[in-house]
Design a protein around this motif. Sequence first.
Motif, PDB file in Angstrom:
ATOM      1  N   GLN A 119      -0.664   0.877  13.890  1.00 42.32           N
ATOM      2  CA  GLN A 119      -1.244   0.675  12.558  1.00 42.32           C
ATOM      3  C   GLN A 119      -1.797  -0.736  12.403  1.00 42.32           C
ATOM      4  OE1 GLN A 119       1.677   1.855   9.602  1.00 42.32           O
ATOM      5  NE2 GLN A 119       2.027   3.819  10.631  1.00 42.32           N
ATOM      6  N   PRO A 250       1.932   6.090   7.004  1.00 42.13           N
ATOM      7  CA  PRO A 250       2.673   6.043   5.737  1.00 42.13           C
ATOM      8  C   PRO A 250       2.222   7.171   4.810  1.00 42.13           C
ATOM      9  CG  PRO A 250       1.556   3.939   6.217  1.00 42.13           C
ATOM     10  CD  PRO A 250       1.103   4.914   7.240  1.00 42.13           C
ATOM     11  N   ASP A 254       3.701   4.583  -0.166  1.00 50.26           N
ATOM     12  CA  ASP A 254       3.661   3.716   1.007  1.00 50.26           C
ATOM     13  C   ASP A 254       2.236   3.635   1.571  1.00 50.26           C
ATOM     14  OD1 ASP A 254       6.189   2.759   1.153  1.00 50.26           O
ATOM     15  OD2 ASP A 254       6.910   4.188   2.656  1.00 50.26           O
ATOM     16  N   ALA A 257       0.219   1.301  -0.603  1.00 44.73           N
ATOM     17  CA  ALA A 257       0.617  -0.092  -0.369  1.00 44.73           C
ATOM     18  C   ALA A 257       0.093  -0.566   0.980  1.00 44.73           C
ATOM     19  CB  ALA A 257       2.143  -0.215  -0.415  1.00 44.73           C
ATOM     20  N   ALA A 258       0.170   0.321   1.955  1.00 47.40           N
ATOM     21  CA  ALA A 258      -0.283  -0.048   3.291  1.00 47.40           C
ATOM     22  C   ALA A 258      -1.782  -0.319   3.294  1.00 47.40           C
ATOM     23  CB  ALA A 258       0.071   1.066   4.283  1.00 47.40           C
ATOM     24  N   TYR A 261      -2.688  -3.556   1.796  1.00 46.00           N
ATOM     25  CA  TYR A 261      -2.396  -4.655   2.715  1.00 46.00           C
ATOM     26  C   TYR A 261      -3.441  -4.720   3.833  1.00 46.00           C
ATOM     27  CZ  TYR A 261      -0.049  -7.152   6.538  1.00 46.00           C
ATOM     28  OH  TYR A 261       0.238  -8.003   7.575  1.00 46.00           O
TER      29      TYR A 261
ATOM     30  N   SER B 194       8.267  -1.352   3.479  1.00 44.64           N
ATOM     31  CA  SER B 194       8.739  -0.014   3.849  1.00 44.64           C
ATOM     32  C   SER B 194       7.648   0.809   4.517  1.00 44.64           C
ATOM     33  CB  SER B 194       9.248   0.707   2.610  1.00 44.64           C
ATOM     34  OG  SER B 194       8.180   0.849   1.683  1.00 44.64           O
ATOM     35  N   PHE B 195       6.384   0.385   4.389  1.00 46.60           N
ATOM     36  CA  PHE B 195       5.321   1.199   5.004  1.00 46.60           C
ATOM     37  C   PHE B 195       5.164   0.970   6.506  1.00 46.60           C
ATOM     38  CE2 PHE B 195       2.939  -2.440   3.069  1.00 46.60           C
ATOM     39  CZ  PHE B 195       2.443  -3.014   4.237  1.00 46.60           C
ATOM     40  N   LYS B 196       5.889   0.010   7.040  1.00 45.20           N
ATOM     41  CA  LYS B 196       5.755  -0.254   8.482  1.00 45.20           C
ATOM     42  C   LYS B 196       6.243   0.957   9.286  1.00 45.20           C
ATOM     43  CE  LYS B 196       4.467  -4.662   8.748  1.00 45.20           C
ATOM     44  NZ  LYS B 196       3.499  -5.229   9.705  1.00 45.20           N
ATOM     45  N   PRO B 197       5.581   1.238  10.404  1.00 46.01           N
ATOM     46  CA  PRO B 197       5.921   2.459  11.154  1.00 46.01           C
ATOM     47  C   PRO B 197       7.313   2.429  11.773  1.00 46.01           C
ATOM     48  CG  PRO B 197       4.396   1.089  12.404  1.00 46.01           C
ATOM     49  CD  PRO B 197       4.513   0.475  11.041  1.00 46.01           C
TER      50      PRO B 197
END
Lengths: 479, 203
Positions: A119, A250, A254, A257-258, A261, B194-197
């Motif tokens: 990602q 995600p 999530d 939010a991802a 970012y 929390s979105f990290k894989p």
Amino acid sequence: MGRTLAEKVWDDHVVRRAEGEPDLLFIDLHLLHEVTSPQAFDGLRLAGRPVRRTDLTIATEDHNTPTLDIDKPIADPVSRVQLETLRRNAAEFGVRIHSLGDVEQGVVHVVGPQLGLTQPGTTVVCGDSHTSTHGAFGALAFGIGTSQVEHVLATQTLPLAPFRTMAITVEGELPEGVTAKDLILAVIARIGTGGGQGYVLEYRGSAIRGLSMEARMTICNMSIEAGARAGMIAPDETTFAYLEGRPHAPKGEDWDAAVAYWKTLGTDEDAVFDHDIFIDANELTPFVTWGTNPGQGAPLGANVPDPASFADLQERQAAENALTYMGLEAGTPLREVKVDAVFVGSCTNGRIEDLRAAAAILEGRRIADGVRMLVVPGSVRVALQAVEEGLDKVFTAAGAEWRHAGCSMCLGMNPDQLAPGERCASTSNRNFEGRQGKGGRTHLVSPQVAAATAVLGRLAAPSDLTPDALSSIQHSVEA
Amino acid sequence: MEKFTTHTGRAVPLRRSNVDTDQIIPAHWLKKVTRSGFEDGLFEAWRKDESFILNRPERQGATVLVAGPEFGTGSSREHAVWALQNYGFHAVISSRFADIFRGNSLKNGLLTVVLPQETVERLWALTESDPTAEITVDLEAREVRAGGLDGTPLAASFELDDNVRWRLLNGLDDISITLQNEADIAAFEATRPSFKPRTLPVA
Ligand code: SF4
């Protein structure tokens, strides 16, 4: 002053910064395969250390795996021991593994992206130099040695020396028949195998933005062939669209939010690179290598160069050695170089778009007599997709061999190897002496050039095929 | 890791650029699951040729490799470093090393020394004209010393990151150093979004 993409990702992962010490960086994703991990697990065992973050670690089998008879025991006992060692280590340390026969098995750099694990804005490492592939997503991704594999297993961090930044700006549009592979081969020929040393390369410009994720991966994959620490491309809508809905992308809040970012990661307008290279996409043509390092390449329309034409003494000697090894005469048109084998596959060009491109050219045609062609999908998922689209039938109807997923003839650790003196057009990334088998001769090419070469039995571009064939290509591309 | 302070030994001049790790140790050797026993795989393809420099009687027992630019390009295999060490090399001198290879070598106590190409040429000339000539690689003084062709001794200083040098001089292993800062790692982990894989299988 603004920051570059690479600097932003770096800064966001600094666990510890102290005067006179390298920064300690957190690693978001650690990919493992059977070749570079056994000694690392051994080290953990000796020191009585666990794997710190099994939830950020994943293993697959790729380098040694056979591409035929995969339901039978592996014939080579040494390969078998290595695969069994990885399985045992994964079980003992609680690491997720995709073994031969599993639907998620495949070349490690194909598996990470397709699962959605790779990602934007993450740090990705693997004991494999082509980890640079993952930079296509805007990840800071690089290959590490076995000592570092052990370090990441034990601590989920790495102490890393600072890097410099290089922008490779490619403006314009790639002409018809010219691919990401041709672009990166041209970049390496331009800056040399050591040109990227110490740098993280950022590929940018309109030509890069116009590329699919798979094409971007092809480019970042070969950054290491220019000696670079890593290659990166800023994430954009193409990246987000590729990731959305993948198993590990995600979800829900999530995801929002991802993406928010990820959108902040692009290089700032006022950021300054340590070095800049500009390339005009419109001027590129299909590119092939003639020598034994990936920097020894030329447009397909050129001739094998005369070593005397190199001003630099080292380069001249290298070219002389290369021509001897490759069995080539200076001045021979590259288009007249006959091949014995064609390999389509690897983490550079073993994804579905690559197989589609090769199949589109082979559709309704036969490969030349005496030429052996191996098509090896980068992963089981790629293979399944290709079968669903009927590409496997196109390959076998053309006389090519359709194989099981793995690294295969990219490095010949399994039985797929060239015989001494055999010449191969290969979509892989390294033309080193003996890379595809002892004494084997490798020309690096795009999938399109590989397919056209298979048909004509000599290095060729799709445009060299008869008009008839060309219109059928047009047809199947549109279909 | 063993300490490296200073080393003196005879040299092998390897007049080749772009020596990639596939040449240093071919892929079929990578199936081994140990760190030792790679000495016979070192430059395996080239060693088939009797005239290859490593095969010459006067080079037996040499411990310093003096190589052309872009040494160690290609694959990240640490086996390349182990092969050089298993064979008996303590140091490699070149004007340019590939990054991953250099990192691997310094983590294993194989000192890779960067010197200007002119100095490399002088070392080549020296050891070719006198195979018994010794080269000293002094990490404490950050200097390479050797006799000179014309009688004037050669002394060339080299650069090496202070931290790396300190680790080598003391034979310190990176993992224990990092684990001393375990609290920093835990603190960083606590703040990850929390979105990290995560690799755990998705239900
Ligand atoms: S496909 Fe080739 S380059 Fe890619 S990981 Fe496998 S061996 Fe390495």
